[in-house]
Scaffold this active site. Structure first.
Site, PDB file in Angstrom:
ATOM      1  N   GLY A 122       1.187  -3.005   6.122  1.00 43.21           N
ATOM      2  CA  GLY A 122       2.159  -3.465   7.045  1.00 43.21           C
ATOM      3  C   GLY A 122       2.764  -2.077   7.826  1.00 43.21           C
ATOM      4  O   GLY A 122       3.004  -1.991   8.939  1.00 43.21           O
ATOM      5  N   HIS A 123       3.235  -1.206   6.934  1.00 50.33           N
ATOM      6  CA  HIS A 123       3.720   0.103   7.710  1.00 50.33           C
ATOM      7  C   HIS A 123       2.881   0.643   8.400  1.00 50.33           C
ATOM      8  O   HIS A 123       3.343   1.080   9.608  1.00 50.33           O
ATOM      9  CB  HIS A 123       4.216   1.010   6.516  1.00 50.33           C
ATOM     10  CG  HIS A 123       5.062   0.503   5.285  1.00 50.33           C
ATOM     11  ND1 HIS A 123       4.758   0.560   4.125  1.00 50.33           N
ATOM     12  CD2 HIS A 123       6.257   0.448   5.504  1.00 50.33           C
ATOM     13  CE1 HIS A 123       5.829   0.010   3.356  1.00 50.33           C
ATOM     14  NE2 HIS A 123       6.923   0.016   4.168  1.00 50.33           N
ATOM     15  N   ASP A 127      10.456  -8.779   7.916  1.00 53.23           N
ATOM     16  CA  ASP A 127      11.858  -8.953   7.623  1.00 53.23           C
ATOM     17  C   ASP A 127      12.629  -9.197   8.935  1.00 53.23           C
ATOM     18  O   ASP A 127      13.200  -8.596   9.475  1.00 53.23           O
ATOM     19  CB  ASP A 127      12.349  -7.471   7.146  1.00 53.23           C
ATOM     20  CG  ASP A 127      11.725  -6.977   5.836  1.00 53.23           C
ATOM     21  OD1 ASP A 127      12.234  -7.393   4.980  1.00 53.23           O
ATOM     22  OD2 ASP A 127      10.711  -6.191   6.176  1.00 53.23           O
ATOM     23  N   SER A 174       3.808  -5.990   0.652  1.00 50.63           N
ATOM     24  CA  SER A 174       5.061  -5.423   0.438  1.00 50.63           C
ATOM     25  C   SER A 174       4.915  -4.293  -0.821  1.00 50.63           C
ATOM     26  O   SER A 174       4.137  -4.526  -1.659  1.00 50.63           O
ATOM     27  CB  SER A 174       6.034  -6.661  -0.143  1.00 50.63           C
ATOM     28  OG  SER A 174       7.138  -6.095  -0.846  1.00 50.63           O
TER      29      SER A 174
END
Ligand code: AMP
Length: 284
Positions: free
Chosen positions: A36-37, A153, A188
């Site tokens: 994700g990052h 988020d 996550s």
């Protein structure tokens, strides 16, 4: 790629980058990087262009953890993160110490007082105050033209966008899609805490979103939120190790709660597995 540890050095480096006339794009993270990052860093690279500067910040921000939460045990892996940042195309990795960001006597906080109240804010009362404070500080230190956040988020991105408007930061907020594991679980850093049995049951978050989507798609009129919520709660209850925190339906821009659910309504949920708290969201 350069690794930078002090606020003075990040100011100096980003000042020089801005002076070149090319874009500076910031990706704030707490490290322990996953796919994700990395997708955010790649998006930042696209926005910055070949001659621009991508800054990744890596800082486990204690002010956004509740006193009862996992600040001390939050996974940290600077060496691995450094290699991943380099591979994903970052130019500057800003990894300050706690003391560099929160000097003795730090007593000023940034509070978004409307969007931050519900959902995550209701469950974690001081969380967003910590997020907006550290992001405002990063914005001041780096002064990027754009900053990239994850749709994972959703409420955080909305709160930051509001802060950016309210405090006149001349920064474009870009939101990149949620990256998922093969079985649908949103990536996550906290997934690493799950036992094998919890990990198996954690797909229920994605399942809830999929079920809600299907219900909306096959309905001929907007659905009452309360009834749909009850149905989705039963899905979570079926997983022995899962404990629901909340399921909410809301307008994706204003975050106003929706009493009726239709195509375009957003759903967010939070579920505990033991002391590990997972969140997810999606457009219905
Ligand atoms: P964190 O390190 O958890 O504070 O996250 C840093 C940034 O990465 C935030 O903007 C998150 O929304 C984003 N992010 C975290 N997980 C994902 C994911 N699975 N897909 C896309 N972005 C993510």
């Amino acid at each position: 790629m350069k690794t930078i540890r002090t606020t003075r050095a990040i100011r100096r480096e980003t000042k020089a980058a801005r002076a070149s006339g090319h874009p500076v794009v910031l990706v704030p993270t707490m490290g322990c990087l996953h796919g994700g990052h990395l997708s955010l860093i790649r998006r930042a690279r696209q926005l910055a262009g070949a001659n621009g500067t991508v800054v990744v910040s890596l800082f486990v921000n204690k002010t956004q953890f509740e006193p009862s939460e996992d600040f001390a045990s939050y996974p940290r892996s600077l060496r691995r993160d450094t290699a991943l940042c380099r591979e994903a195309g970052a130019d500057l990795l800003f990894a300050p110490s706690d003391a560099a960001i929160y000097a003795d006597g730090h007593s000023t906080f940034v509070v978004e007082s409307r969007l931050a109240k519900r959902m995550e804010g209701a469950s974690r009362p001081t969380h967003f105050r910590g997020v907006t404070t550290v992001v405002a500080k990063l914005f001041n230190l780096v002064q990027p033209g754009a900053a990239v956040f994850g749709a994972k988020d959703w409420q955080q991105a909305a709160v930051i966008r509001q802060m950016t408007v309210d405090l006149d930061f001349p920064i474009r907020i870009v939101v990149a899609p949620t990256v998922r594991e093969r079985d649908g679980l949103a990536m996550s850093s906290r997934n690493a805490y799950l036992s094998p049995a919890e990990r198996e049951q954690a797909t229920v978050l994605h399942e809830v979103i999929g079920t809600a989507r299907l219900a909306v798609k096959s309905a001929t009129a907007p659905l009452p939120a309360a009834a749909l919520r009850r149905r989705l709660m039963r899905l979570v209850d079926k997983q022995r190790l899962a404990k629901l925190d909340y399921i909410e339906f809301f307008d994706p821009k204003t975050l106003e709660p929706a009493k009726r659910v239709a195509r375009g309504t957003h759903l967010a949920l939070a579920v505990f597995f033991g002391s590990t708290r997972l969140i997810d969201n999606g457009r219905l």
